[in-house]
Write a protein that holds these residues in place. Structure first.
Motif, PDB file in Angstrom:
ATOM      1  N   LEU A 222      69.161  81.263  91.307  1.00 19.11           N
ATOM      2  CA  LEU A 222      70.059  82.233  91.941  1.00 19.11           C
ATOM      3  C   LEU A 222      71.045  82.828  90.934  1.00 19.11           C
ATOM      4  N   THR A 223      71.497  81.999  89.992  1.00 16.88           N
ATOM      5  CA  THR A 223      72.420  82.496  88.960  1.00 16.88           C
ATOM      6  C   THR A 223      71.728  83.496  88.044  1.00 16.88           C
ATOM      7  N   ASP A 224      70.497  83.161  87.604  1.00 15.04           N
ATOM      8  CA  ASP A 224      69.800  84.042  86.663  1.00 15.04           C
ATOM      9  C   ASP A 224      69.322  85.330  87.315  1.00 15.04           C
ATOM     10  N   ILE A 225      68.958  85.279  88.598  1.00  9.72           N
ATOM     11  CA  ILE A 225      68.587  86.514  89.300  1.00  9.72           C
ATOM     12  C   ILE A 225      69.750  87.492  89.264  1.00  9.72           C
ATOM     13  N   SER A 226      70.955  86.957  89.481  1.00  7.19           N
ATOM     14  CA  SER A 226      72.149  87.809  89.467  1.00  7.19           C
ATOM     15  C   SER A 226      72.475  88.281  88.056  1.00  7.19           C
ATOM     16  N   ASN A 227      72.472  87.360  87.096  1.00  8.95           N
ATOM     17  CA  ASN A 227      72.893  87.704  85.730  1.00  8.95           C
ATOM     18  C   ASN A 227      71.882  88.582  84.996  1.00  8.95           C
ATOM     19  N   LEU A 228      70.586  88.311  85.209  1.00  5.82           N
ATOM     20  CA  LEU A 228      69.543  89.030  84.470  1.00  5.82           C
ATOM     21  C   LEU A 228      68.986  90.230  85.241  1.00  5.82           C
ATOM     22  N   LYS A 229      69.513  90.437  86.476  1.00 10.63           N
ATOM     23  CA  LYS A 229      69.057  91.568  87.317  1.00 10.63           C
ATOM     24  C   LYS A 229      67.542  91.494  87.562  1.00 10.63           C
ATOM     25  N   ILE A 230      67.065  90.288  87.874  1.00  6.54           N
ATOM     26  CA  ILE A 230      65.630  90.078  88.086  1.00  6.54           C
ATOM     27  C   ILE A 230      65.223  90.633  89.453  1.00  6.54           C
ATOM     28  N   ARG A 231      64.157  91.415  89.472  1.00 12.89           N
ATOM     29  CA  ARG A 231      63.637  91.952  90.731  1.00 12.89           C
ATOM     30  C   ARG A 231      62.379  91.214  91.189  1.00 12.89           C
ATOM     31  N   THR A 232      61.662  90.636  90.233  1.00 11.41           N
ATOM     32  CA  THR A 232      60.465  89.845  90.560  1.00 11.41           C
ATOM     33  C   THR A 232      60.506  88.546  89.764  1.00 11.41           C
ATOM     34  N   LEU A 233      60.434  87.431  90.471  1.00 16.20           N
ATOM     35  CA  LEU A 233      60.403  86.120  89.815  1.00 16.20           C
ATOM     36  C   LEU A 233      59.064  85.464  90.112  1.00 16.20           C
ATOM     37  N   ILE A 234      58.280  85.247  89.048  1.00 19.22           N
ATOM     38  CA  ILE A 234      56.971  84.608  89.183  1.00 19.22           C
ATOM     39  C   ILE A 234      57.143  83.120  88.877  1.00 19.22           C
ATOM     40  N   MET A 235      56.880  82.308  89.883  1.00 21.85           N
ATOM     41  CA  MET A 235      57.042  80.861  89.717  1.00 21.85           C
ATOM     42  C   MET A 235      55.673  80.200  89.640  1.00 21.85           C
ATOM     43  N   ASP A 236      55.384  79.612  88.482  1.00 24.81           N
ATOM     44  CA  ASP A 236      54.096  78.961  88.285  1.00 24.81           C
ATOM     45  C   ASP A 236      54.221  77.470  88.564  1.00 24.81           C
ATOM     46  N   LEU A 237      53.488  76.993  89.577  1.00 23.96           N
ATOM     47  CA  LEU A 237      53.569  75.580  89.994  1.00 23.96           C
ATOM     48  C   LEU A 237      52.351  74.782  89.540  1.00 23.96           C
ATOM     49  N   SER A 238      51.562  75.325  88.620  1.00 20.37           N
ATOM     50  CA  SER A 238      50.340  74.619  88.194  1.00 20.37           C
ATOM     51  C   SER A 238      50.653  73.306  87.493  1.00 20.37           C
ATOM     52  N   GLY A 239      51.879  73.162  86.971  1.00 19.07           N
ATOM     53  CA  GLY A 239      52.267  71.927  86.291  1.00 19.07           C
ATOM     54  C   GLY A 239      52.963  70.928  87.189  1.00 19.07           C
ATOM     55  N   ILE A 240      53.068  71.238  88.499  1.00 17.33           N
ATOM     56  CA  ILE A 240      53.732  70.338  89.445  1.00 17.33           C
ATOM     57  C   ILE A 240      52.715  69.338  89.984  1.00 17.33           C
ATOM     58  N   THR A 241      52.991  68.069  89.793  1.00 13.11           N
ATOM     59  CA  THR A 241      52.068  67.028  90.243  1.00 13.11           C
ATOM     60  C   THR A 241      52.233  66.715  91.727  1.00 13.11           C
ATOM     61  N   ASP A 242      53.486  66.776  92.220  1.00 13.16           N
ATOM     62  CA  ASP A 242      53.715  66.444  93.624  1.00 13.16           C
ATOM     63  C   ASP A 242      55.100  66.918  94.042  1.00 13.16           C
ATOM     64  N   MET A 243      55.279  67.093  95.355  1.00 15.47           N
ATOM     65  CA  MET A 243      56.590  67.391  95.931  1.00 15.47           C
ATOM     66  C   MET A 243      56.744  66.548  97.184  1.00 15.47           C
ATOM     67  N   GLY A 244      57.899  65.931  97.347  1.00 18.27           N
ATOM     68  CA  GLY A 244      58.186  65.192  98.560  1.00 18.27           C
ATOM     69  C   GLY A 244      58.453  66.156  99.713  1.00 18.27           C
ATOM     70  N   ILE A 245      58.460  65.616 100.918  1.00 20.52           N
ATOM     71  CA  ILE A 245      58.670  66.449 102.108  1.00 20.52           C
ATOM     72  C   ILE A 245      60.007  67.171 102.035  1.00 20.52           C
ATOM     73  N   GLU A 246      61.061  66.440 101.694  1.00 18.97           N
ATOM     74  CA  GLU A 246      62.393  67.043 101.623  1.00 18.97           C
ATOM     75  C   GLU A 246      62.448  68.128 100.557  1.00 18.97           C
ATOM     76  N   VAL A 247      61.757  67.904  99.438  1.00 16.20           N
ATOM     77  CA  VAL A 247      61.743  68.880  98.345  1.00 16.20           C
ATOM     78  C   VAL A 247      61.009  70.150  98.767  1.00 16.20           C
ATOM     79  N   ILE A 248      59.905  69.993  99.504  1.00 10.02           N
ATOM     80  CA  ILE A 248      59.152  71.158  99.983  1.00 10.02           C
ATOM     81  C   ILE A 248      60.023  72.037 100.878  1.00 10.02           C
TER      82      ILE A 248
END
Length: 280
Positions: free
Chosen positions: A194-220
């Motif tokens: 949220l900070t970088d979207i504001s500071n860098l004026k980002i209009r599109t953020l591509i989030m690559d999750l291919s390196g994520i092994t797992d997420m807990g329920i609360e994290v999801i």
């Protein structure tokens, strides 16, 4: 002890400063061997500080004693001095103070009745030991609090480095996420995004999750809220590289990211699409 007697005891110790310091150093062999190193590395004068502490204890200056203990705790933590050395030093101060109280007693308490003498000794023992214990307790709390804050700040810095938002054009950025994501790390990801979207004026953020092994329920669920926040800031979220294991978990939880983000198979595919569109 009366105020006059307290002052007299302090003056008695100060008048025997050299002998007091020598006895103190002989009581704390480990500290004595490192006293010059501590002075040079941390600008901490142990002998001067011991005299100050003794004066606060003997004269019952609790507020000054507590403030001094807090400063000492921060100084020892800041320069990574060990608690073992501090304990040895304070216990040596306790023994040395009692030695000089006995010397003072031999010179100044003759003529007291047995009951008055016992009363004086009891009061003196309580004040000295309570004061030194109060110093130690405050010191340890201050030391631990500073260490905890330092560890927290260092961990936060490391976590921020593990959330590398990489601008690839004036308004497009990529966030590759790797490894396990727990609740603490999710908080960091939220803050950084949220900070970088504001500071860098980002209009599109591509989030690559291919390196994520797992997420807990609360994290999801937290990740869903982050995607909502990205949308509220007028930024488009694109998710790539969702693993089969994570997708299965989301299906069983009846969770979807579709409301706040679009998805693509791979990061390379997404980048090709964006840059081929930009070049048309």
């Amino acid at each position: 002890m009366g105020k006059i007697q307290q002052k007299e005891i302090t003056e008695f110790i100060v008048s025997h400063r050299e002998e007091f310091q020598n006895r103190l150093l002989s009581e704390a062999v480990e500290v004595a061997a490192k006293i010059n190193d501590i002075l040079q590395s941390g600008n901490i004068d142990l002998l001067k500080n011991a005299e100050k502490m003794v004066a606060f204890v003997v004269e019952g200056k609790d507020s000054e004693l507590i403030s001094f203990a807090e400063q000492e705790g921060i100084a020892w933590a800041e320069h990574a001095l060990t608690l073992t050395l501090k304990l040895e030093w304070v216990h040596a101060i306790r023994r040395t103070v009692w030695y000089y109280l006995f010397e003072y007693d031999q010179l100044n308490t003759h003529g007291l009745s047995i009951s008055d003498y016992r009363s004086m000794i009891y009061e003196m023992e309580k004040q000295i030991n309570d004061g030194i214990d109060k110093f130690l307790n405050t010191f340890f709390i201050s030391y631990s609090s500073y260490k905890d804050e330092l560890i927290s700040a260092q961990r936060k810095m490391v976590e921020h480095l593990s959330v590398p938002i990489i601008p690839i054009s004036p308004h497009i950025a990529v966030l590759p996420l790797i490894g396990m994501i727990d609740v603490y790390r999710m908080d960091t990801i939220e803050e950084k995004i949220l900070t970088d979207i504001s500071n860098l004026k980002i209009r599109t953020l591509i989030m690559d999750l291919s390196g994520i092994t797992d997420m807990g329920i609360e994290v999801i669920h937290h990740f869903q809220r982050v995607l909502s926040g990205i949308s509220l800031m007028g930024c488009e979220a694109v998710i790539t590289g969702l693993r089969a294991e994570l997708v299965r978990k989301m299906i069983h939880l009846d969770v979807s990211f579709d409301e706040y983000a679009s998805t693509n198979g791979t990061l390379q595919q997404t980048l090709n699409e964006y840059f081929s569109t930009a070049s048309v």
